[in-house]
Motif scaffolding. Structure first.
Motif, PDB file in Angstrom:
ATOM      1  N   LEU A 199       9.688  10.698   5.941  1.00  0.00           N
ATOM      2  CA  LEU A 199      10.271  10.685   4.653  1.00  0.00           C
ATOM      3  C   LEU A 199      11.042  12.231   4.473  1.00  0.00           C
ATOM      4  N   GLU A 200      12.107  12.272   3.439  1.00  0.00           N
ATOM      5  CA  GLU A 200      12.216  13.725   3.519  1.00  0.00           C
ATOM      6  C   GLU A 200      12.177  14.465   2.888  1.00  0.00           C
ATOM      7  N   TRP A 201      11.100  14.445   1.969  1.00  0.00           N
ATOM      8  CA  TRP A 201      10.636  14.607   1.180  1.00  0.00           C
ATOM      9  C   TRP A 201       8.505  14.810   1.944  1.00  0.00           C
ATOM     10  N   SER A 202       7.486  15.962   0.919  1.00  0.00           N
ATOM     11  CA  SER A 202       6.297  15.825   1.448  1.00  0.00           C
ATOM     12  C   SER A 202       5.671  16.474   0.403  1.00  0.00           C
ATOM     13  N   ILE A 203       4.742  16.517   0.607  1.00  0.00           N
ATOM     14  CA  ILE A 203       3.497  17.393  -0.690  1.00  0.00           C
ATOM     15  C   ILE A 203       3.050  18.684   0.624  1.00  0.00           C
ATOM     16  N   SER A 204       3.314  19.595  -0.018  1.00  0.00           N
ATOM     17  CA  SER A 204       2.904  21.130   0.614  1.00  0.00           C
ATOM     18  C   SER A 204       1.323  21.928  -0.017  1.00  0.00           C
TER      19      SER A 204
ATOM     20  N   PHE B 160       0.724  -1.589   0.097  1.00  0.00           N
ATOM     21  CA  PHE B 160      -0.140  -0.359  -0.013  1.00  0.00           C
ATOM     22  C   PHE B 160       0.976   1.372  -0.110  1.00  0.00           C
ATOM     23  N   THR B 161       0.271   1.323  -1.061  1.00  0.00           N
ATOM     24  CA  THR B 161       2.004   3.317  -1.280  1.00  0.00           C
ATOM     25  C   THR B 161       1.012   3.875  -1.512  1.00  0.00           C
ATOM     26  N   ALA B 162       0.234   3.943  -1.825  1.00  0.00           N
ATOM     27  CA  ALA B 162      -0.986   5.999  -2.696  1.00  0.00           C
ATOM     28  C   ALA B 162      -0.446   6.745  -1.680  1.00  0.00           C
ATOM     29  N   PRO B 163      -0.505   7.038  -0.229  1.00  0.00           N
ATOM     30  CA  PRO B 163      -0.789   7.838   0.550  1.00  0.00           C
ATOM     31  C   PRO B 163       0.524   8.901  -0.001  1.00  0.00           C
ATOM     32  N   ILE B 164       2.102   8.333   0.412  1.00  0.00           N
ATOM     33  CA  ILE B 164       3.059   8.216  -0.323  1.00  0.00           C
ATOM     34  C   ILE B 164       4.027   8.097  -1.253  1.00  0.00           C
ATOM     35  N   ALA B 165       3.281   7.984  -2.902  1.00  0.00           N
ATOM     36  CA  ALA B 165       3.692   7.600  -2.928  1.00  0.00           C
ATOM     37  C   ALA B 165       5.045   8.552  -4.559  1.00  0.00           C
ATOM     38  N   ILE B 166       3.876   9.540  -4.392  1.00  0.00           N
ATOM     39  CA  ILE B 166       4.551  11.147  -4.498  1.00  0.00           C
ATOM     40  C   ILE B 166       5.316  11.918  -3.953  1.00  0.00           C
ATOM     41  N   ALA B 167       5.974  11.869  -2.545  1.00  0.00           N
ATOM     42  CA  ALA B 167       6.587  12.302  -2.251  1.00  0.00           C
ATOM     43  C   ALA B 167       7.941  11.205  -1.858  1.00  0.00           C
ATOM     44  N   ARG B 168       7.129   9.377  -1.266  1.00  0.00           N
ATOM     45  CA  ARG B 168       8.680   9.220  -2.033  1.00  0.00           C
ATOM     46  C   ARG B 168       9.452   9.022  -3.156  1.00  0.00           C
ATOM     47  N   LEU B 169       8.807   8.834  -4.415  1.00  0.00           N
ATOM     48  CA  LEU B 169       8.733   9.231  -5.417  1.00  0.00           C
ATOM     49  C   LEU B 169      10.493  10.517  -6.253  1.00  0.00           C
ATOM     50  N   ALA B 170       9.997  12.149  -4.765  1.00  0.00           N
ATOM     51  CA  ALA B 170      10.683  13.047  -5.185  1.00  0.00           C
ATOM     52  C   ALA B 170      11.271  12.788  -4.336  1.00  0.00           C
ATOM     53  N   GLN B 171      12.095  12.136  -3.151  1.00  0.00           N
ATOM     54  CA  GLN B 171      12.790  11.627  -3.121  1.00  0.00           C
ATOM     55  C   GLN B 171      13.460  10.616  -3.284  1.00  0.00           C
ATOM     56  N   LEU B 172      13.336  10.167  -4.235  1.00  0.00           N
ATOM     57  CA  LEU B 172      14.091   9.161  -4.613  1.00  0.00           C
ATOM     58  C   LEU B 172      14.786  10.018  -6.190  1.00  0.00           C
ATOM     59  N   PHE B 173      14.176  10.580  -6.278  1.00  0.00           N
ATOM     60  CA  PHE B 173      14.228  11.343  -8.061  1.00  0.00           C
ATOM     61  C   PHE B 173      15.553  11.986  -7.818  1.00  0.00           C
TER      62      PHE B 173
ATOM     63  N   LEU C 159      -2.241  20.723  -9.372  1.00  0.00           N
ATOM     64  CA  LEU C 159      -0.814  21.634  -9.473  1.00  0.00           C
ATOM     65  C   LEU C 159      -0.350  20.464  -7.722  1.00  0.00           C
ATOM     66  N   ILE C 160       0.874  19.514  -8.039  1.00  0.00           N
ATOM     67  CA  ILE C 160       1.198  18.833  -6.595  1.00  0.00           C
ATOM     68  C   ILE C 160       2.674  19.897  -6.525  1.00  0.00           C
ATOM     69  N   THR C 161       3.001  20.021  -4.929  1.00  0.00           N
ATOM     70  CA  THR C 161       3.660  20.591  -5.081  1.00  0.00           C
ATOM     71  C   THR C 161       4.890  20.440  -4.031  1.00  0.00           C
ATOM     72  N   VAL C 162       5.923  19.921  -4.423  1.00  0.00           N
ATOM     73  CA  VAL C 162       6.407  18.718  -3.446  1.00  0.00           C
ATOM     74  C   VAL C 162       8.165  19.276  -2.719  1.00  0.00           C
ATOM     75  N   THR C 163       8.164  19.271  -1.901  1.00  0.00           N
ATOM     76  CA  THR C 163       8.974  20.167  -1.266  1.00  0.00           C
ATOM     77  C   THR C 163       9.610  19.050  -0.211  1.00  0.00           C
ATOM     78  N   ASN C 164      11.554  19.214  -0.191  1.00  0.00           N
ATOM     79  CA  ASN C 164      11.875  18.737   0.563  1.00  0.00           C
ATOM     80  C   ASN C 164      11.701  18.731   2.452  1.00  0.00           C
ATOM     81  N   GLU C 165      10.614  18.618   2.588  1.00  0.00           N
ATOM     82  CA  GLU C 165      10.903  19.034   3.924  1.00  0.00           C
ATOM     83  C   GLU C 165      10.478  17.209   4.806  1.00  0.00           C
ATOM     84  N   ARG C 166      10.307  17.089   6.062  1.00  0.00           N
ATOM     85  CA  ARG C 166      10.137  15.602   6.656  1.00  0.00           C
ATOM     86  C   ARG C 166       8.938  15.619   6.795  1.00  0.00           C
ATOM     87  N   PHE C 167       8.687  14.345   5.830  1.00  0.00           N
ATOM     88  CA  PHE C 167       7.039  13.771   6.880  1.00  0.00           C
ATOM     89  C   PHE C 167       7.083  12.282   7.499  1.00  0.00           C
TER      90      PHE C 167
END
Length: 338
Positions: free
Chosen positions: A330-335, A258-271, A300-308
């Motif tokens: 996580l090191e990134w989060s949706i802001s 189950f990754t739906a709630p964290i997918a975008i933030a975790r992908l941003a961290q990975l990339f 529009l989804i803004t993702v920031t390197n702020e911890r979650f």
């Protein structure tokens, strides 16, 4: 100033929402941050006719509430008549083929690829994409690799049929992607991050167990490089698959991460880790729009390197579901969502 990126209309091209109370819990967790998703049809009974498809779509729309979200519906593969396909075409994004018994709720799937070629031919002629869970019933580590022969056969015999290799997990599948122009693929978050060692190398982690299973480090590396370089025929498809905690933390553990709630933030961290953040937009939206010819809802989804801090579980509607990275930071989060 923290680093950030704004993603335009992110898409999840392979998603399980289930039904009933689980749908009510899971759907808003995707619809909040994604513009749309391809919804898997392996319910019980399967979504294998237009009435079931339209009824399921309405239940999804009801479940997401006020979120702007496009559910791209798929039919469960069976032998269809030309009339059935003609009527259903405008309501679906494609047809999903499951080998019988290969994964959750796939018992009604296909037993022999060559026996259903008339339907492939009609799909090719009508421009209906084929989406495939590509595994055999062989040794578990070799199931995807063994199925590649079927992709090769289908791509050659039906050269105008667009075929999506769903949730690829091997370096061999990445190579196959470059062999035929009518092949495209989705890849999950977990297969870009973990190997089988993370699932079963120490204490068994049921919340990382999925099908296809995670493979070897060299497989993960091939998938990751293709995603980071924004391969033009590779799309993000989470294969996010919620199961109640009692179905995961038990003997006979259900397959699904189950990754739906964290997918975008975790992908941003990975990339970002690999200095490829500028390619995330292509991987998470642009490729899918081009390959499927879709125009998703503007979001529009803004993702920031702020911890979650990932919660231990998502709870509601009589459901208790543990996400990937539960209790981790996580090191990134949706802001911002706009």
């Amino acid at each position: 100033m923290p680093k950030q990126i704004t993603l335009r209309s992110p898409l999840d091209m392979h998603l399980h929402l289930r039904d009933g109370d689980m749908l009510k819990l899971a759907a808003p967790l995707t619809a909040e941050s994604f513009s749309g998703a391809v919804i898997m049809p392996n319910l019980v009974p399967p979504v294998d006719n237009l009435d079931r498809l339209l009824e399921y779509k309405q239940r999804i729309v009801d479940a997401v509430g006020q979120h702007q979200f496009d559910p791209y519906m798929a039919l469960f593969f069976r032998q269809y008549s030309e009339q059935e396909l003609a009527i259903a075409k405008e309501h679906m994004i494609g047809i999903k083929l499951y080998p019988a018994g290969a994964t959750t709720n796939s018992e009604a799937g296909v037993k022999a690829i060559d026996a259903v070629e008339p339907t492939f031919k009609m799909m090719e002629e009508m421009g209906i994409p084929l989406m495939v869970h590509g595994e055999t019933h062989g040794f578990v580590m070799d199931r995807e690799k063994e199925f590649l022969e079927s992709y090769d056969y289908l791509a050659k015999k039906f050269p105008k049929l667009n075929i999506t290799m769903e949730h690829i997990t091997t370096a061999d599948a990445v190579e196959m992607l470059d062999k035929h122009e009518n092949l495209r693929a989705t890849v999950t978050l977990q297969h870009l991050i973990i190997t089988l060692d993370d699932v079963a190398g120490g204490m068994l982690d049921p919340h990382l167990f999925c099908k296809p299973i995670a493979k070897r480090p060299e497989d993960r590396e091939a998938l990751l490089q293709a995603a980071l370089e924004a391969h033009p025929r590779l799309m993000f498809g989470s294969d996010s698959a919620p199961h109640p905690i009692e179905k995961k933390e038990c003997c006979g553990c259900a397959a699904g991460v189950f990754t739906a709630p964290i997918a975008i933030a975790r992908l941003a961290q990975l990339f970002d880790k690999h200095d490829k953040l500028d390619n995330l937009q292509v991987f998470i939206s642009d490729n899918a729009q081009k390959l499927y010819g879709i125009k998703p809802t503007e979001k529009l989804i803004t993702v920031t390197n702020e911890r979650f801090q990932v919660p231990p579980a998502y709870v509601g509607h009589n459901q208790h579901v543990v996400p990937m990275h539960a209790n981790e930071e996580l090191e990134w989060s949706i802001s911002q969502i706009g």
